[in-house]
Design a protein around this motif. Sequence first.
Motif, PDB file in Angstrom:
ATOM      1  N   UNK A  78      -7.685 -66.720 109.021  1.00 38.49           N
ATOM      2  CA  UNK A  78      -6.248 -66.965 108.813  1.00 38.49           C
ATOM      3  C   UNK A  78      -5.859 -66.922 107.340  1.00 38.49           C
ATOM      4  N   UNK A  79      -6.638 -67.577 106.508  1.00 35.55           N
ATOM      5  CA  UNK A  79      -6.250 -67.767 105.110  1.00 35.55           C
ATOM      6  C   UNK A  79      -6.016 -66.494 104.335  1.00 35.55           C
ATOM      7  N   UNK A  80      -6.763 -65.438 104.653  1.00 31.36           N
ATOM      8  CA  UNK A  80      -6.614 -64.182 103.913  1.00 31.36           C
ATOM      9  C   UNK A  80      -5.192 -63.633 104.024  1.00 31.36           C
ATOM     10  N   UNK A  81      -4.567 -63.832 105.174  1.00 30.09           N
ATOM     11  CA  UNK A  81      -3.190 -63.336 105.336  1.00 30.09           C
ATOM     12  C   UNK A  81      -2.261 -63.980 104.318  1.00 30.09           C
ATOM     13  N   UNK A  82      -2.473 -65.285 104.061  1.00 22.60           N
ATOM     14  CA  UNK A  82      -1.626 -65.980 103.083  1.00 22.60           C
ATOM     15  C   UNK A  82      -1.963 -65.553 101.661  1.00 22.60           C
ATOM     16  N   UNK A  83      -3.244 -65.282 101.399  1.00 20.35           N
ATOM     17  CA  UNK A  83      -3.639 -64.888 100.046  1.00 20.35           C
ATOM     18  C   UNK A  83      -3.070 -63.525  99.673  1.00 20.35           C
ATOM     19  N   UNK A  84      -2.729 -62.726 100.672  1.00 18.08           N
ATOM     20  CA  UNK A  84      -2.160 -61.411 100.410  1.00 18.08           C
ATOM     21  C   UNK A  84      -0.681 -61.462 100.057  1.00 18.08           C
ATOM     22  N   UNK A  85      -0.060 -62.632 100.253  1.00 23.82           N
ATOM     23  CA  UNK A  85       1.351 -62.803  99.898  1.00 23.82           C
ATOM     24  C   UNK A  85       1.456 -63.411  98.498  1.00 23.82           C
ATOM     25  N   UNK A  86       2.267 -62.851  97.628  1.00 25.20           N
ATOM     26  CA  UNK A  86       2.393 -63.362  96.257  1.00 25.20           C
ATOM     27  C   UNK A  86       2.783 -64.846  96.230  1.00 25.20           C
ATOM     28  N   UNK A  87       2.024 -65.638  95.500  1.00 23.52           N
ATOM     29  CA  UNK A  87       2.322 -67.058  95.259  1.00 23.52           C
ATOM     30  C   UNK A  87       2.369 -67.897  96.540  1.00 23.52           C
ATOM     31  N   UNK A  88       1.778 -67.415  97.620  1.00 21.63           N
ATOM     32  CA  UNK A  88       1.846 -68.163  98.877  1.00 21.63           C
ATOM     33  C   UNK A  88       0.668 -69.116  99.046  1.00 21.63           C
ATOM     34  N   UNK A  89      -0.504 -68.754  98.552  1.00 16.25           N
ATOM     35  CA  UNK A  89      -1.678 -69.619  98.705  1.00 16.25           C
ATOM     36  C   UNK A  89      -1.847 -70.443  97.440  1.00 16.25           C
ATOM     37  N   UNK A  90      -1.830 -71.762  97.612  1.00 19.07           N
ATOM     38  CA  UNK A  90      -1.881 -72.694  96.482  1.00 19.07           C
ATOM     39  C   UNK A  90      -3.320 -73.147  96.269  1.00 19.07           C
ATOM     40  N   UNK A  91      -3.822 -73.021  95.057  1.00 18.92           N
ATOM     41  CA  UNK A  91      -5.206 -73.409  94.792  1.00 18.92           C
ATOM     42  C   UNK A  91      -5.372 -74.917  94.661  1.00 18.92           C
ATOM     43  N   UNK A  92      -4.338 -75.615  94.233  1.00 17.21           N
ATOM     44  CA  UNK A  92      -4.411 -77.063  94.069  1.00 17.21           C
ATOM     45  C   UNK A  92      -3.657 -77.802  95.156  1.00 17.21           C
ATOM     46  N   UNK A  93      -3.145 -78.980  94.803  1.00 20.06           N
ATOM     47  CA  UNK A  93      -2.409 -79.815  95.752  1.00 20.06           C
ATOM     48  C   UNK A  93      -0.920 -79.501  95.722  1.00 20.06           C
ATOM     49  N   UNK A  94      -0.270 -79.832  96.836  1.00 21.05           N
ATOM     50  CA  UNK A  94       1.191 -79.805  96.854  1.00 21.05           C
ATOM     51  C   UNK A  94       1.726 -80.856  95.897  1.00 21.05           C
ATOM     52  N   UNK A  95       2.787 -80.523  95.200  1.00 23.35           N
ATOM     53  CA  UNK A  95       3.461 -81.461  94.311  1.00 23.35           C
ATOM     54  C   UNK A  95       4.944 -81.513  94.694  1.00 23.35           C
ATOM     55  N   UNK A  96       5.641 -82.561  94.262  1.00 16.30           N
ATOM     56  CA  UNK A  96       7.051 -82.693  94.637  1.00 16.30           C
ATOM     57  C   UNK A  96       7.889 -81.448  94.370  1.00 16.30           C
ATOM     58  N   UNK A  97       7.635 -80.746  93.261  1.00 14.71           N
ATOM     59  CA  UNK A  97       8.490 -79.592  92.962  1.00 14.71           C
ATOM     60  C   UNK A  97       8.311 -78.462  93.966  1.00 14.71           C
ATOM     61  N   UNK A  98       7.190 -78.468  94.718  1.00  9.67           N
ATOM     62  CA  UNK A  98       7.000 -77.447  95.744  1.00  9.67           C
ATOM     63  C   UNK A  98       7.891 -77.675  96.961  1.00  9.67           C
ATOM     64  N   UNK A  99       8.140 -78.934  97.293  1.00  8.64           N
ATOM     65  CA  UNK A  99       8.830 -79.249  98.549  1.00  8.64           C
ATOM     66  C   UNK A  99      10.281 -79.650  98.374  1.00  8.64           C
ATOM     67  N   UNK A 100      10.661 -80.085  97.187  1.00 10.97           N
ATOM     68  CA  UNK A 100      12.039 -80.569  96.988  1.00 10.97           C
ATOM     69  C   UNK A 100      13.108 -79.553  97.399  1.00 10.97           C
ATOM     70  N   UNK A 101      12.917 -78.247  97.133  1.00 11.44           N
ATOM     71  CA  UNK A 101      13.989 -77.307  97.499  1.00 11.44           C
ATOM     72  C   UNK A 101      14.276 -77.233  98.998  1.00 11.44           C
ATOM     73  N   UNK A 102      13.312 -77.576  99.861  1.00 11.51           N
ATOM     74  CA  UNK A 102      13.532 -77.420 101.301  1.00 11.51           C
ATOM     75  C   UNK A 102      13.836 -78.747 102.001  1.00 11.51           C
ATOM     76  N   UNK A 103      13.900 -79.858 101.253  1.00 13.24           N
ATOM     77  CA  UNK A 103      14.174 -81.156 101.904  1.00 13.24           C
ATOM     78  C   UNK A 103      15.428 -81.806 101.341  1.00 13.24           C
ATOM     79  N   UNK A 104      16.360 -80.979 100.866  1.00 14.54           N
ATOM     80  CA  UNK A 104      17.569 -81.531 100.275  1.00 14.54           C
ATOM     81  C   UNK A 104      18.359 -82.394 101.261  1.00 14.54           C
TER      82      UNK A 104
END
Length: 523
Positions: A78-104
């Motif tokens: 599964x993961x390879x599909x996400x790695x093929x998308x630009x900036x879609x696979x995150x190497x570290x942890x989720x941070x607030x700035x990643x999710x704030x735009x979609x939880x307004x």
Amino acid sequence: MKPTPEQRVVCESTAHVMKIKAGAGTGKTTTLRGLAARHPRSRMLYLAFNKAIKEEAAGKFGPHVHAMTAHGMAFGAIGRDYSNEPDKLLSGDLKPHHVLPVIQKGLAGIPAALHNLYAGRVIEAIKAFFVSADETAGPQHLTVSMAAAEKKYFNPAQILADADVVLTSMADLKGRVPITHDGYLKLFALEKPTLPCDFLLLDEAQDTNPVLQGLVAAQPCRRAYVGDEHQAIYAFRGATNAMATLAADAEYALTGSFRFGPAIADIANSILRAKGENRLQLQGLGPASQVVSGGSVRPHQPHAYISRSNAMSFARAVEAVEGRQPFAFVGPLYSYRFDLIEQTYELSCHRQPRDPFLRAFDTFEQLQEYAEALNDREILARCKLVERYGSKLPGLLERITQAAGTYPSRGAPGLVLTTAHRSKGLEFDTVKLADDFTDFKNEDGEWEDLTEASAQTIEEINLLYVAATRAKTTLETNDKLMEFIGQRLPAQLKLWEKKHAQRLAGELDAGLPAPAGGARARL
């Protein structure tokens, strides 16, 4: 090497599901190689804890054994599909700035100063769901403190609703929120795959999380769970101790340690007894060893300095550069994220950091409050370093970066720096323990009753056990450990004897049969 009687019993087992309790340095890999050699016509899958262990195992097992990590399996599916998308696979942890735009929507009515903390609670729920065996996120994955601001503004139902929004965006290849490695592993597990093997070996089972435990337990093939419950040190990542809860058809123990001799084995066994473990005691079958204290290992003597925290490793590196002592960190220096220490310092100086997460805070004090609310030890440690070194930090970081080597590498540095977590699976001739491990005392300075210790306290003891058992010939303990062994442990043993005798008497009164050997045999 001729197998020990303990190893031979494991290799000859015909159990469908077996549990192998392997103490520190007891030849776990050798035993598994022997087990694999007994089944040359079986398709065997060795699930390793991390990439380094997988690569080491790949060179030691026969061609019928496929070594993988759980994330490696999931990446291929599964993961390879996400790695093929630009900036879609995150190497570290989720941070607030990643999710704030979609939880307004969920942020409506919440003061702006609490937005990062609210996003942090959403992320906590997502991370807890990823490592669980659950198929959907629910209230059991939530964390909301009793702080007045959270009670007033944070709605648990809305946090879960926002978590679902984020999860949907993560799973969508075109979604705005990037997916983590744990995210695609969860998606892989939810598909309930049947793994292509006849015999599955799960290494470091004590540090696997429920999502992987469920995936392995669902396989119809033979299974061997290997690990040491006393080296379980990753609960903060969602791991649970499968070695303590697993139901197996047969259970075996490896107690003969080839890493060190009796002296270091005695220290390890003292730590085990501190936890109430009197059944599994290590035998020091390795080279002659010694235990010293009080600075017997000189600063310029080659040794590994093992600490509880990154902060203590950094402080020792400062001493090394100021003393012009060669040193190396276990693993690449960038993995320690010392750059975030400097950026945290920038925030304390009211300058804007480059890091998107730190940039979301207006003040250093806001960052501290966030870390304290979420009990983020990593951020708290960075803040303490900023307070300790102040304006000296940028220069110290530059000097450490220029001077630090990487272990392992060609040429032996005089000093190897690592934390207990990073030292897992390694061994060194001489080890010096830092002073930042637990001291077995409560907040009032009184000795804890470890027979009733919390899971967090037990994990702290495990970290000390892991660090101490990295030594092969010389171990320099810290004063806290020696104080405990010399003063508290005898009284602790008497307390165990009394409690177990009372429990035994209660069982006899209830008409239950007495175990062979009396109360001590039950310890």
